[in-house]
Design an enzyme around this catalytic site. Structure first.
Site, short mmCIF file in Angstrom:
data_model
loop_
_atom_site.label_atom_id
_atom_site.label_comp_id
_atom_site.label_asym_id
_atom_site.label_seq_id
_atom_site.Cartn_x
_atom_site.Cartn_y
_atom_site.Cartn_z
N LYS A 115 14.02 20.04 92.42
CA LYS A 115 15.44 20.22 92.05
C LYS A 115 15.83 19.25 90.93
CE LYS A 115 19.76 21.11 92.11
NZ LYS A 115 20.29 22.38 91.67
N CYS A 153 25.93 18.84 87.74
CA CYS A 153 24.50 18.93 88.07
C CYS A 153 23.63 18.27 87.01
CB CYS A 153 24.12 20.40 88.21
SG CYS A 153 25.26 21.28 89.28
N1 SAJ Z 1 24.52 22.88 77.37
C1 SAJ Z 1 24.30 22.54 76.05
N2 SAJ Z 1 23.37 23.27 75.35
C2 SAJ Z 1 22.68 24.29 75.92
C3 SAJ Z 1 22.91 24.63 77.27
C4 SAJ Z 1 23.84 23.90 77.98
O1 SAJ Z 1 24.90 21.62 75.50
O2 SAJ Z 1 21.88 24.90 75.19
C5 SAJ Z 1 25.52 22.10 78.16
C6 SAJ Z 1 26.70 22.94 78.65
O3 SAJ Z 1 27.67 23.07 77.66
C7 SAJ Z 1 27.16 22.11 79.83
C8 SAJ Z 1 25.86 21.52 80.39
O4 SAJ Z 1 24.91 21.64 79.35
O5 SAJ Z 1 28.01 21.05 79.42
C9 SAJ Z 1 25.33 22.18 81.64
O6 SAJ Z 1 25.46 23.60 81.59
P1 SAJ Z 1 24.34 24.61 82.11
O7 SAJ Z 1 24.85 25.98 81.94
O8 SAJ Z 1 23.05 24.30 81.45
O9 SAJ Z 1 24.13 24.27 83.66
P2 SAJ Z 1 25.09 24.09 84.96
O10 SAJ Z 1 25.39 22.62 85.10
O11 SAJ Z 1 26.22 25.02 85.01
O12 SAJ Z 1 24.05 24.56 86.13
C10 SAJ Z 1 22.78 23.91 86.25
C11 SAJ Z 1 21.68 24.98 86.30
N3 SAJ Z 1 20.37 24.32 86.16
C12 SAJ Z 1 19.48 24.69 85.19
O13 SAJ Z 1 19.71 25.54 84.36
C13 SAJ Z 1 18.17 23.98 85.20
C14 SAJ Z 1 21.76 25.74 87.62
O14 SAJ Z 1 20.68 26.65 87.75
C15 SAJ Z 1 21.75 24.75 88.81
O15 SAJ Z 1 21.85 25.45 90.05
C16 SAJ Z 1 22.94 23.86 88.66
O16 SAJ Z 1 22.80 23.13 87.44
C17 SAJ Z 1 22.98 22.94 89.88
O17 SAJ Z 1 23.79 23.19 90.79
O18 SAJ Z 1 22.16 22.01 89.96
#
Ligand code: SAJ
Length: 401
Positions: free
Chosen positions: A201, A255
């Site tokens: 995780k 997360c």
């Molecule tokens: N972000 C960027 N650039 C990108 C992708 C995301 O700057 O190319 C930023 C987003 O704007 C945001 C942050 O990253 O601020 C996180 O967003 P996210 O969509 O990547 O993830 P979360 O936090 O909504 O959900 C994550 C997911 N984990 C992964 O993709 C590895 C989800 O599957 C998990 O279940 C969740 O964390 C969790 O609960 O741990």
């Protein structure tokens, strides 16, 4: 089969509702009486499309009941938060409290699963605690760790379709847990041990954090080098084995910006890239705030008047209303504080009101602004037209310029 879920939050509530919808008798527990009351009345206290209808169905069919206290069951799931204490040290006291509260109810053959994101070794620690409190059950309870990996906003689909990693303290515990999750998960259930599942995780979210840090670092290099980072990444990604993520104004949410610290706190000497990625992603928000302040001051020097400013987006990622740990909020706080005597519009189309900032419609704010700071790539912002008369700081790739 009766299951007791400890914690009715962003993960515990959807998981327990879906389990109930698949025939499990669910006893859902939350320490907040208001959450319990609302849930039993069929009202969802979190925002998740489609879930309220499902909750109403399982409440009215009698398959789901919320309570402030656990009840004797065949399986227990710990789905409580693991916040920080002090300097990013994980605090497992909620996991421990939930474990203590179900321990008196345990009987031979029961399944005990931790889903809460936890430092490596937590499942073993909770097993020790259970055995200390109920020595007669030593070796007779099936204990496992099974992390969730759903994306808020798409929880119903992802909870049932995503593969899951299931790590028992014994192969029998892994098997017992797999049998439970198979009642509602159609994705593959991958067996492993508890420590690997805990680390898995943390690894998933740290991997994404490191990859975003790489994109954010590139964006800062490109600004110095006079290169459009969006074009650069799109071109590099044409390579068959390159897949760079997108830069933004930092990393937010509960997360990805949090879980890597579970590794750096426990393994500070080894976790070098993971720690550096956290620093880079945190720094990116400050960098954006500095760029915005400089643009405002430059405009004032060039035009002899204060610019009208639009700060576009507060949510931590596109198209959601969630402001938790949002770098956009951090930047807006800093700019509204440091530029307090400038005319500023704050925009967030996904929420109706904000306790501190008056919100402005995104079109109005954009039209009247001299300096536009784009912080979150919300879909509606993509309908705005580039305007050479404005100073536009596109930190999230709306115009890709
Ligand atoms: N972000 C960027 N650039 C990108 C992708 C995301 O700057 O190319 C930023 C987003 O704007 C945001 C942050 O990253 O601020 C996180 O967003 P996210 O969509 O990547 O993830 P979360 O936090 O909504 O959900 C994550 C997911 N984990 C992964 O993709 C590895 C989800 O599957 C998990 O279940 C969740 O964390 C969790 O609960 O741990």
């Amino acid at each position: 089969m009766k299951a007791c879920f400890m914690g009715l939050g962003y993960i515990g509530l959807p998981t327990s509702i879906i389990a109930a919808a698949n025939g499990i008798q669910v006893h859902g527990v939350d320490i907040n009486p208001e959450v319990v009351k609302q849930t039993n009345a069929g009202h969802l206290h979190i925002i998740e499309p489609g879930l309220e209808e499902m909750l109403r169905q399982v409440v009215s069919s009698g398959k789901f009941k919320a309570d402030v206290k656990p009840e004797q069951s065949d399986a227990y799931f710990i789905v409580v938060p693991t916040p920080f204490k002090g300097d990013h040290q994980p605090d497992i006291s909620y996991v421990e409290a939930a474990t203590r509260s179900v321990t008196p109810l345990l009987k031979e053959g029961d399944l005990f699963v931790i889903e809460s994101t936890s430092p490596v070794g937590t499942t073993e620690l909770m097993a020790e605690l259970i055995h200390q409190l109920r020595p007669e059950l030593n070796g007779k309870i099936h204990i496992a760790y099974c992390p969730e990996r759903v994306l808020p906003g798409n929880v119903i689909y992802e909870l049932t379709h995503n593969d899951r990693v299931i790590g028992g303290l014994t192969p029998e515990a892994t098997q017992k847990a797999i049998e439970f999750y198979a009642t509602f998960v159609t994705g593959t259930l991958h067996p492993t041990n508890a420590r690997t599942a805990e680390m898995c995780k943390l690894t998933e979210n740290s991997s994404r954090d490191v990859q975003i840090a790489f994109a954010n670092e590139l964006s800062m290099i490109c600004e110095k080098a006079g290169i459009n980072v969006w074009d650069l990444i799109a071109l590099a990604n044409r390579h068959p084995r390159v897949n760079i993520l997108q830069p933004g104004c930092g990393v937010g949410g509960h997360c990805i910006a949090v879980d890597p610290y579970f590794i750096t706190a426990a393994y500070p000497e080894q976790a070098q890239i993971i720690a550096k990625a956290r620093q880079i992603n945190n720094f990116k928000a400050q960098w954006c705030a500095e760029r915005a302040k400089n643009a405002v001051l430059r405009f004032q020097l060039d035009h002899g008047r204060k610019p009208q400013i639009a700060l576009m987006g507060l949510a931590f990622k596109p198209n959601i209303d969630d402001l938790r740990e949002s770098p956009a909020v951090e930047i807006v706080e800093e700019l509204t504080r440091e530029l307090a005597d400038y005319p500023i519009d704050v925009v967030e189309p996904n929420i109706k009101s904000h306790p501190k900032h008056e919100l402005t419609d995104y079109r109005t704010a954009y039209e009247r602004a001299d300096v536009v700071v784009l912080l979150t790539a919300h879909e509606p912002f993509k309908s705005l037209k580039w305007d050479d008369n404005k100073v536009i700081l596109d930190f999230c790739g709306i115009f890709r310029r």
